[in-house]
Every structure is written in C-alpha cells, then in structure tokens.
Motif scaffolding. Structure first.
Motif, PDB file in Angstrom:
ATOM      1  N   TYR A   1      93.834  26.219  24.144  1.00 47.95           N
ATOM      2  CA  TYR A   1      94.879  25.974  23.396  1.00 47.95           C
ATOM      3  C   TYR A   1      95.417  24.486  23.622  1.00 47.95           C
ATOM      4  O   TYR A   1      95.341  23.628  24.520  1.00 47.95           O
ATOM      5  CB  TYR A   1      96.120  26.840  24.156  1.00 47.95           C
TER       6      TYR A   1
ATOM      7  N   SER B   1      97.769  20.920  26.877  1.00 44.83           N
ATOM      8  CA  SER B   1      96.417  21.830  26.623  1.00 44.83           C
ATOM      9  C   SER B   1      96.118  22.743  27.837  1.00 44.83           C
ATOM     10  O   SER B   1      96.471  22.438  28.840  1.00 44.83           O
ATOM     11  CB  SER B   1      95.347  20.842  26.336  1.00 44.83           C
TER      12      SER B   1
ATOM     13  N   SER C   1      94.284  26.988  18.512  1.00 40.13           N
ATOM     14  CA  SER C   1      93.468  27.681  19.524  1.00 40.13           C
ATOM     15  C   SER C   1      92.274  28.043  19.075  1.00 40.13           C
ATOM     16  O   SER C   1      92.203  28.278  18.146  1.00 40.13           O
ATOM     17  CB  SER C   1      94.422  28.682  20.384  1.00 40.13           C
TER      18      SER C   1
ATOM     19  N   SER D   1      88.833  30.902  20.517  1.00 43.62           N
ATOM     20  CA  SER D   1      88.731  31.744  21.282  1.00 43.62           C
ATOM     21  C   SER D   1      87.285  32.267  21.154  1.00 43.62           C
ATOM     22  O   SER D   1      86.774  32.495  20.020  1.00 43.62           O
ATOM     23  CB  SER D   1      89.463  32.947  21.427  1.00 43.62           C
TER      24      SER D   1
ATOM     25  N   SER E   1      89.313  30.751  26.141  1.00 44.69           N
ATOM     26  CA  SER E   1      90.284  30.250  25.117  1.00 44.69           C
ATOM     27  C   SER E   1      90.666  28.958  25.362  1.00 44.69           C
ATOM     28  O   SER E   1      90.959  28.788  26.645  1.00 44.69           O
ATOM     29  CB  SER E   1      91.437  31.420  25.066  1.00 44.69           C
TER      30      SER E   1
END
Length: 336
Positions: free
Chosen positions: A252, A226, A262, A264, A250
């Motif tokens: 991930y 992550s 993801s 954002s 963001s």
C-alpha cells in the motif's frame, strides 16, 4: 463623448464584472455543496446520538477501548478502508457504495451497498449498532464452495474491555430474517519493525449453521506512507467439505492525503475443492490472482473513486486468464 467611445470605455469593466459574477457563482455553488454535506453529516451524527439516548436508560457505563496498532499502519488502513479496518473501527459513519465488476469469463455485476456503524457513546462506548450489506468473500470471489450472503444485516456489536492485550468483539444480528451471532478476537505483537496480528472469528447462523476463520496479518510500515502486509487465511464452514486457505502479499502506498494505490498477489485453495470442469477432489492452489487498486478522493474529501484492474487463473476456468476490472464510488457521511 460619443456612444461608441463610451461603450469602449465601459466594456472592460463589464467583462471584469461578468468574470467576477461567474467566479462568485462557482464559489457559491461549491460552498452550497459543502454546506449541505456538513448539514447531512451532522444530521447523521445527531440521529445516531438520538438512538444512543433512547436506549441509554438500560445500559451501564464501561471503560474505553484503545487500539494498539502503530499509527502509520492505522492511517494507511483508514485511507484504503479495507475490510480489516471496517471490522475494527469504532467510528460512526454512513457509507453508500456504487460499484461495478467486469470479468472476461463471467457476466458483469452492478451493485450498491450501504454500511453504517453507530457507536453508542452516551450509553456505552463498547456498544455499536451496525447496518451492512454482506459482501462477497474477500479471499475468493469466484469460489463455488463459498457460502455467500447477499442480504442486508442489522444488529449490535459489543467491544469487550481489553483483557491481557486481547481485543474481543461480539455481534448479534439478523439477516434475511435469520438470526446469527459472531465473535472476533485479536491481539497485536510487536517484533522489531513488524506488527503481527492474529485474529480468530466464529459465526453461528440458524440458516448456514457455523463457520470459523483465522487471519494472521504481518504488517511492516516502510515509512509513514507505505505498508507491506502478508495475510495468511484459513476457514471452515458447515456443509462445505475441507477448509479454505490463502496467502496474500499486499503493498500500500498513499501518495498524498487524497490518493494512493495498492497491489496484491493472492493464492487460494481448498483441501477438498471441486468444480464442474474438475469434479475430483483437489487440495492444491485453485486460484492465482493479481490485482491493482487506485483510490482517490474526487471533488470532495467525502467522495472516493476506486479503480482496480486484475487478472486471475482459476481452476474452474482451467487456469485460463480471467481479466477483471472493478469500479467503486463511495460516499461517506459522519466521522470517518
């Protein structure tokens, strides 16, 4: 022994044989596809190598380039293959993308994009041929101030030797019969658990003249799978009043080697933004958007599916919700 009894005895063996034949057929089909992909990937690499060989006579050797990012951050970027990763990688690949984008406030868009990078390993590892379809602005796909290019560009990249930890990339190319040149600089700083990377890019085109942009990435790998990233962006360009600015948060997460997602949150603005519904200059935030992205390898490691719902509130739509949905299928050949 009667024929009926013989048939009863033989029928189980016939069924087993049929199942075995079906399994073998499925396996042979899968092996055939894998073999063809391997052959084509090898062909792509061989073609790249032939191009390398044909021009190696007039280019001198140079030292290798090394990247300084943490391995976890690099691996996550490699999986999601975002624009930052594509700009920095020296790997050879051919990517074919089939995509579609749907909006509640605008017409749907169907597209295909081809992108290739060809490192000249025999000639000079710092050189790289490229072919790319220039995509929409990563920071504001709906901005009426953004100068958009939709033509295929071809050219050559040069990765200069690292100087005082500064990575430099120079590009010359041609798009729609218009020559252009770009320069990109970046440097990594390690601060505790953060990797901070400022980048600066300059571009000059005979058609759209010049533009320059700054991106500042704050990366923190939470674990091996992550990543949290904050991106600060600003950009100026010819024939556009004011400057663009944006901030993106963001997250991930790679759930395995084959799938990840993801999320954002983006805020975008321009210091002198104008649009049809608000023709007076505006220097505040003009677009608030939230997007999700699910990426997964399907069928094979070299075929990726990307799905992404989102919502934006843009000034040109009087901040009414604009519902978005993105769909991409990527086919990869080569070393990526």
């Amino acid at each position: 022994m009667s024929l009926r009894v013989m048939a009863l005895l033989i029928s189980p063996f016939l069924a087993i044989f049929a199942i075995a034949q079906e399994t073998a057929t499925e396996r042979s089909t899968e092996e055939y596809i894998d073999e063809k992909h391997k052959q084509f990937s090898n062909y792509v690499v061989e073609v790249f190598d032939d191009i390398d060989s044909s021009i190696s006579r007039w280019v001198q050797d140079s030292d290798d380039n090394e990247t300084g990012e943490d391995e976890a951050i690099t691996n996550i970027d490699k999986f999601f293959k975002d624009e930052k990763f594509i700009e920095e990688t020296e790997r050879s690949f051919l990517r074919i993308r089939l995509g579609a984008e749907f909006q509640s406030k605008d017409d749907e868009d169907y597209n295909y994009k081809i992108r290739a990078q060809i490192p000249l390993n025999r000639t000079k590892k710092s050189f790289q041929l490229f072919i790319e379809d220039v995509e929409k602005s990563y920071f504001d796909p709906e901005s009426s101030t953004e100068v958009k290019e939709t033509n295929t560009a071809v050219g050559i990249n040069f990765f200069a030797p690292i100087y005082k930890d500064i990575k430099s990339k120079y590009s010359i190319g041609i798009s729609s019969l218009t020559p252009y040149a770009k320069a990109r600089y970046s440097k990594d700083f390690k601060v505790d658990t953060w990797v901070i990377q400022p980048t600066q890019q300059f571009k000059y085109s005979l058609k759209s003249e010049w533009s320059e942009e700054t991106n500042l990435y704050f990366n923190r790998a939470l674990d091996e799978r992550s990543l949290f990233r904050t991106t600060l962006h600003r950009k100026t360009q010819s024939h556009v009043d004011g400057f663009d600015y944006a901030v993106i948060f963001s997250y991930y997460l790679t759930l395995s080697s084959k799938k990840g997602f993801s999320i954002s949150q983006q805020f975008w603005g321009n210091s002198k933004y104008k649009c049809e519904v608000a023709p007076e200059e505006y220097n505040g935030i003009s677009n608030y958007s939230t997007s999700l992205s699910w990426r997964q390898n399907i069928f094979k490691q070299w075929i990726s599916l990307e799905l992404g719902p989102g919502i934006s509130f843009h000034r040109q739509y009087e901040y009414e919700p604009n519902y978005l949905f993105m769909f991409n299928v990527d086919f990869y050949f080569g070393n990526i």
